[in-house]
Design an enzyme around this catalytic site. Sequence first.
Site, PDB file in Angstrom:
ATOM      1  CE  LYS A   1      -4.519  -0.987   0.124  1.00 19.72           C
ATOM      2  NZ  LYS A   1      -5.519  -0.320  -0.707  1.00 19.72           N
TER       3      LYS A   1
ATOM      4  CB  SER B   1      -1.337  -7.978  -0.894  1.00 22.21           C
ATOM      5  OG  SER B   1      -2.295  -8.593  -0.061  1.00 22.21           O
TER       6      SER B   1
END
Length: 515
Positions: free
Chosen positions: A59, A316
């Site tokens: 992110k 992720s």
Amino acid sequence: MNAVAPLVVDDDLLARIRAARVYEVAQVSALEAAPLLGERLGRPVLLKREDQQPVFSFKLRGAYNRMVQLDAAQRARGVVAASAGNHAQGVALAAAKLGIRATIVMPVTAPRVKVDAVRRFGGAMVDVVLAGDSYSDAQAAAARLQAERGAAFVHPFDDPAVIAGQGTVALEILRQHPGPLEAVFVPVGGGGLLAGVAACIKALRPEVRVIGVQATDSDAMVRSLETGERVALDEVGLFADGTAVKQVGALTFALCRQHVDAMLRVDADAICAAIRDIYQDTRSVAEPSGALALAGLKQYVAAHGDGAGALVAIVSGANMNFDRLRFVAERAEVGEQREAVFAVTIPEERGSFRRFCAALGRHDITEFNYRIGDARSAHIFVGVRIASRDEREALAAAFRAQAFDVLDLTDDELAKLHLRHMIGGRSPLARDERLYRFEFPERPGALTDFLGRLHPDWNVSLFHYRNHGADHGRILVGIQVPAAEQPLFQRFLATLGYPHMDESTHPAYRLLLRE
């Protein structure tokens, strides 16, 4: 999905991805082989290790790329962001790096590890506000703050600069693996990562399939692409909290509609199994959303069999709350279809317990619960490690061959979440009960050996065992021994050969289990 007419969303998105300034804070993450999983699946499997980023998630790429483009006036007014956790950490790190004040709204359900990390990465430049139960609730609160302050909003997914930042993951994958590549699997919440990865791959390697993966209880993108318009979910599941989004972005939806080849849904058990797979190959613990893509990859292989080229799953994030590990470990076996769970009813008569043990054979038992409650029949809850669904069916057939009633609870959510922990209680039939703890070396077949050595003259009225993965197994057993037979029973314990402790006077046992 590619049959949909092309949508011109952002002609220069690939140029934006190539120009993204992510490497001022991010690193080129490794693309690693997963040899154990690859051997099991019969396919080359590669893991894109975004969990290795400074904030343990991809992110920060999008957050920094958005914030570094703010002009001086915007920086002076500060920024507002909403996040379930990982985007918040990216914004916090970017705020500290660029000297921009940031107010970050996170749902109250965000894992504590993520909330603490936001404060640590942002330091004095960041204020954290907790509001609502999901990302969408936090976003609404952040929108109000933004309107009040006139600050810039750093969207976690529906922003061209954010999408471009996330798209750099795809550029790296294509550079790191120029050889045959069949498909890239991408976790999906609001769609920023999927949109950036799909747009980049389809521009440079259109033959490579891009497949998004969502949790079954947070499948807004799947539903939106199925219906052809953005769908707003009433509720979202919170296990995969990093992708718990009620509605995907308008821009991300348009890009995914244009470029994504397929979407998959996976349940919590499959996610837990994927977390374990990642750990076994990397010795790293992914968070639930971080393992989504690998869970989808495994589902894809099961459905499509052989194929050409490697398969890539984007890991992720790794912002896992430690207290979730117990749930993950417990459900991973079922998610991999390596554990079968049964409720077996046997006659409450001499010899039936031995027949039950014979039906179990040399299977490795993961859990065993029993409490006497009926003078005619005994109800046993048992978990057994298996290698395949066929073995599960064969085991059920072995129980039925002994004339035992069998209820297969392997896919039963109530049983897996609650009932397995609730078997017990007081019983008026447990007369002359003595309670003992035993230990034995934990190895395949050891529990069955123990069961076979229990003396047939004394009735077992309570039994509890769970495999905790330790070197020694621990069992709690209630055995009905009349007072006159106590000397004989003590001699039996001495010959049994297992360390044991008498817990018959334990206050919790007398309060909760003793009639």
